[in-house]
Scaffold this motif. Structure first.
Motif, PDB file in Angstrom:
ATOM      1  N   GLY A   1     -17.222   5.177   3.807  1.00 14.51           N
ATOM      2  CA  GLY A   1     -17.551   3.763   3.574  1.00 14.51           C
ATOM      3  C   GLY A   1     -17.219   3.278   2.170  1.00 14.51           C
ATOM      4  N   MET A   2     -17.166   4.226   1.239  1.00 12.65           N
ATOM      5  CA  MET A   2     -16.827   3.899  -0.145  1.00 12.65           C
ATOM      6  C   MET A   2     -15.707   4.802  -0.637  1.00 12.65           C
ATOM      7  SD  MET A   2     -18.467   1.343  -1.404  1.00 12.65           S
ATOM      8  CE  MET A   2     -18.472   1.521  -3.186  1.00 12.65           C
ATOM      9  N   PRO A   3     -14.749   4.283  -1.370  1.00 14.58           N
ATOM     10  CA  PRO A   3     -14.708   2.945  -1.937  1.00 14.58           C
ATOM     11  C   PRO A   3     -14.061   1.894  -1.037  1.00 14.58           C
ATOM     12  CG  PRO A   3     -12.875   4.195  -2.802  1.00 14.58           C
ATOM     13  CD  PRO A   3     -13.615   5.112  -1.870  1.00 14.58           C
ATOM     14  N   GLU A   4     -13.956   2.180   0.263  1.00 16.07           N
ATOM     15  CA  GLU A   4     -13.256   1.235   1.143  1.00 16.07           C
ATOM     16  C   GLU A   4     -13.855  -0.176   1.043  1.00 16.07           C
ATOM     17  OE1 GLU A   4     -11.493   2.869   5.069  1.00 16.07           O
ATOM     18  OE2 GLU A   4     -13.218   1.665   5.657  1.00 16.07           O
ATOM     19  N   ALA A   5     -15.191  -0.248   1.104  1.00 19.21           N
ATOM     20  CA  ALA A   5     -15.846  -1.561   1.116  1.00 19.21           C
ATOM     21  C   ALA A   5     -15.647  -2.301  -0.213  1.00 19.21           C
ATOM     22  CB  ALA A   5     -17.334  -1.389   1.394  1.00 19.21           C
ATOM     23  N   SER A   6     -15.783  -1.581  -1.320  1.00 18.33           N
ATOM     24  CA  SER A   6     -15.679  -2.278  -2.622  1.00 18.33           C
ATOM     25  C   SER A   6     -14.237  -2.643  -2.942  1.00 18.33           C
ATOM     26  CB  SER A   6     -16.301  -1.437  -3.740  1.00 18.33           C
ATOM     27  OG  SER A   6     -15.741  -0.155  -3.786  1.00 18.33           O
ATOM     28  N   LEU A   7     -13.282  -1.834  -2.499  1.00 18.63           N
ATOM     29  CA  LEU A   7     -11.871  -2.199  -2.710  1.00 18.63           C
ATOM     30  C   LEU A   7     -11.533  -3.464  -1.933  1.00 18.63           C
ATOM     31  CD1 LEU A   7     -10.281   1.357  -2.523  1.00 18.63           C
ATOM     32  CD2 LEU A   7     -10.264  -0.152  -4.519  1.00 18.63           C
ATOM     33  N   ALA A   8     -12.048  -3.550  -0.705  1.00 17.83           N
ATOM     34  CA  ALA A   8     -11.813  -4.761   0.095  1.00 17.83           C
ATOM     35  C   ALA A   8     -12.362  -5.974  -0.654  1.00 17.83           C
ATOM     36  CB  ALA A   8     -12.452  -4.622   1.476  1.00 17.83           C
ATOM     37  N   LYS A   9     -13.557  -5.809  -1.197  1.00 13.60           N
ATOM     38  CA  LYS A   9     -14.181  -6.917  -1.930  1.00 13.60           C
ATOM     39  C   LYS A   9     -13.373  -7.253  -3.185  1.00 13.60           C
ATOM     40  CE  LYS A   9     -18.290  -9.216  -2.086  1.00 13.60           C
ATOM     41  NZ  LYS A   9     -19.658  -9.332  -1.680  1.00 13.60           N
ATOM     42  N   GLU A  10     -12.910  -6.225  -3.888  1.00 13.13           N
ATOM     43  CA  GLU A  10     -12.121  -6.476  -5.105  1.00 13.13           C
ATOM     44  C   GLU A  10     -10.874  -7.308  -4.816  1.00 13.13           C
ATOM     45  OE1 GLU A  10     -12.999  -2.636  -8.053  1.00 13.13           O
ATOM     46  OE2 GLU A  10     -11.041  -2.852  -7.102  1.00 13.13           O
ATOM     47  N   ILE A  11     -10.266  -7.042  -3.658  1.00 16.39           N
ATOM     48  CA  ILE A  11      -8.981  -7.684  -3.374  1.00 16.39           C
ATOM     49  C   ILE A  11      -9.154  -8.957  -2.529  1.00 16.39           C
ATOM     50  CG2 ILE A  11      -8.191  -6.610  -1.223  1.00 16.39           C
ATOM     51  CD1 ILE A  11      -5.642  -5.726  -2.798  1.00 16.39           C
ATOM     52  N   GLY A  12     -10.415  -9.295  -2.242  1.00 20.62           N
ATOM     53  CA  GLY A  12     -10.698 -10.567  -1.570  1.00 20.62           C
ATOM     54  C   GLY A  12     -10.580 -10.521  -0.050  1.00 20.62           C
ATOM     55  N   LEU A  13     -10.849  -9.351   0.531  1.00 19.09           N
ATOM     56  CA  LEU A  13     -10.834  -9.256   1.995  1.00 19.09           C
ATOM     57  C   LEU A  13     -12.264  -9.182   2.521  1.00 19.09           C
ATOM     58  CD1 LEU A  13      -7.951  -6.644   2.569  1.00 19.09           C
ATOM     59  CD2 LEU A  13      -7.853  -9.134   2.704  1.00 19.09           C
ATOM     60  N   ASN A  14     -12.485  -9.837   3.651  1.00 20.84           N
ATOM     61  CA  ASN A  14     -13.797  -9.750   4.295  1.00 20.84           C
ATOM     62  C   ASN A  14     -13.868  -8.430   5.041  1.00 20.84           C
ATOM     63  OD1 ASN A  14     -14.375 -12.479   3.563  1.00 20.84           O
ATOM     64  ND2 ASN A  14     -12.986 -13.101   5.214  1.00 20.84           N
ATOM     65  N   TYR A  15     -14.992  -7.747   4.916  1.00 22.01           N
ATOM     66  CA  TYR A  15     -15.091  -6.375   5.420  1.00 22.01           C
ATOM     67  C   TYR A  15     -16.467  -6.166   6.032  1.00 22.01           C
ATOM     68  CZ  TYR A  15     -15.121  -1.198   4.976  1.00 22.01           C
ATOM     69  OH  TYR A  15     -15.195   0.159   5.195  1.00 22.01           O
ATOM     70  N   ALA A  16     -16.494  -5.599   7.232  1.00 21.17           N
ATOM     71  CA  ALA A  16     -17.771  -5.182   7.831  1.00 21.17           C
ATOM     72  C   ALA A  16     -17.553  -3.849   8.521  1.00 21.17           C
ATOM     73  CB  ALA A  16     -18.279  -6.217   8.827  1.00 21.17           C
ATOM     74  N   ALA A  17     -18.633  -3.106   8.685  1.00 14.17           N
ATOM     75  CA  ALA A  17     -18.527  -1.775   9.290  1.00 14.17           C
ATOM     76  C   ALA A  17     -19.266  -1.721  10.618  1.00 14.17           C
ATOM     77  CB  ALA A  17     -19.098  -0.729   8.337  1.00 14.17           C
ATOM     78  N   LEU A  18     -18.688  -0.972  11.520  1.00 17.94           N
ATOM     79  CA  LEU A  18     -19.332  -0.659  12.794  1.00 17.94           C
ATOM     80  C   LEU A  18     -19.520   0.856  12.800  1.00 17.94           C
ATOM     81  CD1 LEU A  18     -20.284  -1.215  15.667  1.00 17.94           C
ATOM     82  CD2 LEU A  18     -17.894  -1.283  16.397  1.00 17.94           C
ATOM     83  N   ALA A  19     -20.774   1.276  12.653  1.00 27.65           N
ATOM     84  CA  ALA A  19     -21.063   2.707  12.510  1.00 27.65           C
ATOM     85  C   ALA A  19     -21.501   3.294  13.846  1.00 27.65           C
ATOM     86  CB  ALA A  19     -22.153   2.900  11.465  1.00 27.65           C
TER      87      ALA A  19
END
Ligand code: HPA
Length: 246
Positions: free
Chosen positions: A187-205
């Motif tokens: 889940g990390m750093p996937e979520a924060s990289l998405a946020k850094e680059i301006g992509l909307n991101y959600a996870a389905l666990a």
């Protein structure tokens, strides 16, 4: 319409429902993404799929080139990412094979290339990460679960560990004390990289197992496979409903 990407993890290395029209191999300033991007449509919506662990499922969580994966998705024009991830359940409602849409993250990883903002351009950039996941995408996933008649956990704190080993029982106890409901390694750093680059991101666990020490004995690969088999089938149904409404 905004382009949707699905990143598939363990138990989801391809999207059966995707009518593939082409694949794209992308070079990035950070090196190679995990795999070629598979592009096609589901329910007349364009969907881009990426196998996080590579097509042969050979890339370990700490070796994934998260920066290349997220940078390439941005280059492909993606705006929204749904990240599917196998996880372990920690708190009571996170039963094996069940699904959760986490709303918070605690990051226990280390030594991963985790930012686009290394300061090499002379800029000091701190992104806000109060809400790590896109609330809009989370809401749409929760609605899709209702449409697909699936009971899910609509919130949860995702603790991201370094792996590739699973946790000790004491580590899971500590994570629970910290407030983690589920535990995964990607889940990390996937979520924060998405946020850094301006992509909307959600996870389905998808719960693959109870976290270490939550049941008697050790965690077996057989139980993980069995739970993922059921859980991923439901994740597929949820995604189908999500994409139909996209
Ligand atoms: N811990 C970390 N990651 C996982 C687990 C776990 O128990 N199960 C599936 N991914």
């Amino acid at each position: 319409m905004t382009i949707l990407a699905i990143i598939g993890g363990t138990g989801l290395s391809q999207l059966a429902a995707l009518n593939t029209t082409r694949t794209e191999s992308i070079e990035t300033p950070y090196g190679k993404p995990s795999a070629d991007f598979v592009i096609g449509e589901i329910a007349n919506k364009e969907v881009i799929f990426l196998a996080r662990h590579g097509n042969l499922h050979a890339i370990l969580p700490h070796k994934i080139n998260y920066r290349a994966n997220i940078w390439a998705l941005k280059k492909l024009g993606v705006e929204n990412i749904i990240a599917v991830a196998a996880v372990g359940g920690i708190t009571a409602q996170m039963t094996p094979a069940s699904l959760a849409i986490p709303d918070q993250i605690i990051d226990y990883t280390y030594s991963r290339e985790h930012t686009f903002f290394d300061g090499e351009d002379g800029n000091v950039t701190h992104i806000d990460f109060t809400y790590p996941y896109s609330q809009k995408l989370r809401a749409a996933l929760i609605t899709a679960a209702t449409t697909a008649n699936l009971q899910i956990s609509p919130i949860g704190t995702y603790g991201c560990t370094q792996g590739p080993r699973l946790e000790s029982a004491a580590e899971i106890t500590r994570m629970e004390r910290d407030g983690c409901d589920l535990v995964g390694m990607t889940g990390m750093p996937e979520a924060s990289l998405a946020k850094e680059i301006g992509l909307n991101y959600a996870a389905l666990a998808v719960m693959a197992n109870w976290g270490a020490g939550k049941t008697a004995g050790e965690i077996t690969m057989a139980e993980i496979e069995e739970n993922l088999h059921h859980g991923m089938a439901n994740a597929g149904k949820l995604l189908q409903a999500f994409i139909a409404a996209y």
